[in-house]
Each structure stands twice: as C-alpha cells, then as structure tokens.
Design an enzyme around this catalytic site. Sequence first.
Site, PDB file in Angstrom:
ATOM      1  CB  THR A 416      67.284 -60.072  33.544  1.00 12.15           C
ATOM      2  OG1 THR A 416      66.591 -59.818  34.814  1.00 12.15           O
ATOM      3  CG2 THR A 416      66.937 -58.527  33.198  1.00 12.15           C
ATOM      4  CG  ASP A 417      66.209 -63.332  29.118  1.00 10.42           C
ATOM      5  OD1 ASP A 417      64.635 -64.053  29.398  1.00 10.42           O
ATOM      6  OD2 ASP A 417      66.371 -63.033  28.935  1.00 10.42           O
ATOM      7  CB  SER A 442      71.967 -68.365  33.111  1.00 12.22           C
ATOM      8  OG  SER A 442      71.605 -68.163  31.860  1.00 12.22           O
ATOM      9  NE  ARG A 443      64.177 -67.142  35.167  1.00 18.19           N
ATOM     10  CZ  ARG A 443      64.646 -66.131  35.717  1.00 18.19           C
ATOM     11  NH1 ARG A 443      64.546 -65.253  35.190  1.00 18.19           N
ATOM     12  NH2 ARG A 443      64.643 -65.528  36.708  1.00 18.19           N
ATOM     13  CB  VAL A 444      66.913 -68.245  27.649  1.00 19.82           C
ATOM     14  CG1 VAL A 444      66.343 -68.325  27.907  1.00 19.82           C
ATOM     15  CG2 VAL A 444      68.513 -67.194  28.029  1.00 19.82           C
TER      16      VAL A 444
END
Length: 578
Positions: A416-417, A442-444
């Site tokens: 997951t991102d 939350s990476r994006v």
Amino acid sequence: MSIKEKPVAAKIYSAEKPSDGQLRRFEDFIRKHYGGGTVEWVEDNDLTDGFKLEAGSDIYDWSREGRLRQLSDVLSSIEAEDSKKIIPMLKGAVEGWTPKALAEEIGTVLTVGDGVATVKGLKKCEYGEILLFEGGVRGMVQSISDKELGCMLFDDDGGVSSGSKVRRTKMSAGVPVGEGFIGRVTDPLGVPIDGKGEIIASDHMPVESPAPAIAERQPVNKPLKTGLLAIDAMFPIGRGQRELIIGDRQTGKTAIAVDTILNQKDQDVICIYVAIGQKASSVRRLVKTLEDAGAMEYTAVILASASDSAPMQYIAPYVGCTLGEYFMNQGRDVLIIYDDLSKHAVAYRSLSLVLGRSPGREAYPGDVFYLHSRLLERSAHLSSERGGGSMTALPIVETLSGNVSAYIPTNIISITDGQIFLDTSLFRSGQRPAVNVGLSVSRVGGDAMTPCLKGAAGSLRLELAQYREMKVFTQFSNYVDDEIQKSLRFGEVLMSILKQEQYQPYSEWEQVVILVAATSHCLDGLSEDHFEETLRKLCDGFAKERSDVIARINSGDKLTDIDRQAITDYAKAGSYAE
Ligand code: ATP
Ligand code: MG
C-alpha cells in the site's frame, strides 16, 4: 480429432438396447477415434430420447438435454450491440443450428469436503477455469497436478459426491456488474441478498484481470476527503491511492471506513464496501447506518459473511474490485473498502491447506503476497486517455496485540501507499479516532492536498511529535516550569482537536478554521469539557460572521495572511464558547 493411442472401454447409455448394426457403428467410431477398444451397452431409463457415449474422459451427449444444452450455448454466445438486432440474430442462430455429437470433456469427483473437490480426468483444464458439477454446482480450478485437479466450490456442495460427473466450461470466473448494484447488498456471485428483487446487470466482467499498466496511469493529484481531521490534515488520501487501515480488534477501523463513505455524499464518488468474514448482523447494522444517512444512494455492499464458505470469502474482494473497475473504466471515481484482508488471508490459508499446498510462514501458502498484491495493484488513477477515472482502496487489516510486523500486516504495508495505524491504548483513553501519529504515514496523498489545507495543517505532525516526547520526559519529574506547562497544554489542545465523534465529518473549511485557531494558540484557554462541541460552535459562529473567508477557503487557493488573521481574531475573541 486426433487419434488417441490408448484403446478405451467405451460405454453406451440409452433406454433401449441398440441393435447389432448400431453397436457395430459405435465400434467403428471408437476404432477410428481412439485406435480401438470395446463398446458395452448400459441401460439408462432417463435417456428415453437419444443416447450418451462415454469413451475415456470424453462424453458424446446425444440425449435431449445434451442437444438443448448445445442450443443454449449457441444462443448465449450471441452478442448484439443493438437490442433491435437481437431477434433476427436469435432466429438466424436457431435456423442455422444443427446438433452435433461433440466430445465433451467429463471428469469424475474423487473427494469432496470443506468447500473443495478433487477431480480426476479433465486433462486440458486451465488454472482458474470454472467447472460445472452435477446439480449445477460451480467450482473454480485452483490446483493442477498430473493425477488430479483441486477445485473450490462456490455453491453448497450438497449435490456433489464422490463419483459425480464434472463438465468443463472453458471459461474463467466472471461476475455481473452495472449501475444496478449501487444501493444494493449482494453475495460475491452478484446475487442480491437484501430482498429488494432482481438486479439487472449491464455487463459481465472477469473476476481476475491485469492491473492497469504504468502508461495507463497518472499521478495521484485529487484529494479523497475522509472528513476526519486526524487523517485529512496529516495523512491525506488521494484518489487512486491505497491506504491501509490497521489496528487491533475494536479500535475503530470500520468506523473510519464508514465515516469516509458518509463524507462522499455529493462528491460524485461511488463507494463499494466488501465485507469479508464478518458477522452478518454487524454488516446489517452498517448498511442501516448508510441507509439512514442517505449513503446507500452511491454505495454497493458485497458480503461474504463468517458463515460463508472459504471460496466465497476468497473471491469477494476480487468481485468488489471488478465492480469498481467497471465504474473506473467509465471515467468515474470509486472508493473501495476491503474489510478485512486478514480474514481474507485466513480463508485463503484454509483453502490452500485443504488443497494440500505446502504451508509456509504462519502456515500461509507461498503465494499469499501475490494474493493481495494483484488485488491492490488494480487500484489506480487512470490517465486522461483512459478516461481519468480512479479507484481508491482502503484495505483493513487486523493486528494481534499491535504486532505490525506479523506476516500479513508487513506484506500489505509493503503493497500500500501508507497506513493509518490505530492504537488500542489511545482508543481506550478516549482519543477517537485512535490514529497513532508516529506510526501512520501517507506516501502519495500530500500532492493531492489542497494548498489551503496544507497551509493550515502546517507543522501539526511535528508539534505532536514534540508533545509526545515532552510528555514522556516530564512524566517522572516533580517540577515542571511554566514554559513547559504551556507547551504541554498546547499539545493537549492539538490532540483534542483530532478527537471526533462517529458520523460527524468536518468539511474542508471547518478543518481549516479549527487548524488555524488551534495552531495559533487561540484555543489553549478552552476548557476540556465539551471540546468538540465548542469547536463546532466556533465554526458555526465564524460561518455566520465571515462567509466571505469561507468562500475563499472553498475555492481551494492558498490561505492569505488576512484570512488567517480573521480566523485567529474571531477565535481569540471567544464569544462563541459561551
Ligand atoms: P472489529 O475489529 O470488531 O472489526 P473495528 O476495529 O472495526 O472492530 P469499530 O467496529 O469500527 O472497530 O469500532 C468499535 C467501537 O468503537 C464501536 O462500538 C464504535 O461505535 C466505537 N467507535 C469507533 N470510532 C469511534 C469514534 N470516533 N467515536 C466514538 N466511538 C467510536
Ligand atoms: Mg470492523
């Protein structure tokens, strides 16, 4: 047909004994197609009209049912784009149809139990092919060896027993999809279970399909708001992102998913909630909540409850994903929730063990990573050429005693991102939603945040990290000076603004007002009691006085210093709190 080497002992089934001449003709046929063998007659009073010839694993069905089935196959293969053309096409197909003595591949059931059947014969079967058992039971091929096939059964295995016959369908699993599923609750095979009548499907799509390629995607750049301040301000989710919700049992995982669905009202987002291995009664309650809030108007629910068989639980998320893809391919935005994937992995583990696959770590089969990666990779933000639709996934995973480094959680975290980690101790202490700010990420989604909210959230995460450290540091100290006391109070306020009751999402401007007021120390003097209520009063009061500022916030532009000042002035005055 190619000549087969092995001579076969063929059997001919019919109600009346064939004449010697007929038997001779059958023997010639067997010699020609199978290189020799014997033909024996078996009386079967069900076959009053026609016969069945069984040679090895092939069956030539010349009974009335067999011929009707051939006709039905011909009719169902007709595809007409225009509904007016369908009648002439049907007529043409019926007139041009002549029954043929086709060889059907037939296998025999060896064992059946626990939702799995092993089948002998059917040498040409493919992985994932749907097989049809006697009594209309459907199954899907899951393992192939030179001795037998392992097949999971989707229907009650009541009609299937050792020795039953199995037919190939030469088709992979597919499900009906369409607008008709919105507002409805179905089982994983698309059958409605809400008692609201039949669903008219618009299309039929394969359950497993490849994820969109890189060139078919575009970066995540539009926000998908959850309405929860703790998430939108610190771990923003973008359309097309996959954000994991992870935590122990009863920590509010489902609550976050439901709040997110409720917040999609009038946002033109289609929501799909896939329940895997949950109690049917809790899903019923959830559907009722969505209905009462008017959220079922844009939501479809797929339920494979705890009492459903492992194959049903296994297939459910793929079916939900397929329905999501149907809408995404039309250029629409979709939110899909898999609640939860740990139960999905457990269902797959039990299937794999029954199928005789060798167990690996924690007894899961070796391909359990692929199980979830191929599911979550199908979420995407499609490029403009592909219509620009998106599918945002919120998979849920349950941990045991907060152990995020167990097998399934680490697997899914890496696919997951980002993840929203929910903490039992925070939840118990009343900090709800119990988002652990240190472990969540939350990476994006940051790129998808509006400049206004980004500016308002500012250094919230950093401030909270400092607060946590200071709290640990001062825990055992008797003397805490005024400066530190003030900082601690500020941290408490920041934690308090993140508390939010269920089903009460904040809109974007409310989030901005609260964040600006809290981070500029305007709320430090507020009493702890009814804090959330006071915040709502602050927002309502501000809306009445400064609708111009709110209009500018809603336009999404960066927050100007003048507007920021307007918020702090109003918050400092404190008249709303009385
Ligand atoms: P399970 O592991 O059983 O699936 P879960 O982690 O999904 O549990 P929920 O069912 O969402 O947890 O929530 C557990 C309980 O906490 C519910 O009774 C719910 O009403 C309550 N709860 C969740 N979030 C909040 C909140 N923000 N404010 C108040 N109560 C909440
Ligand atoms: Mg839950």
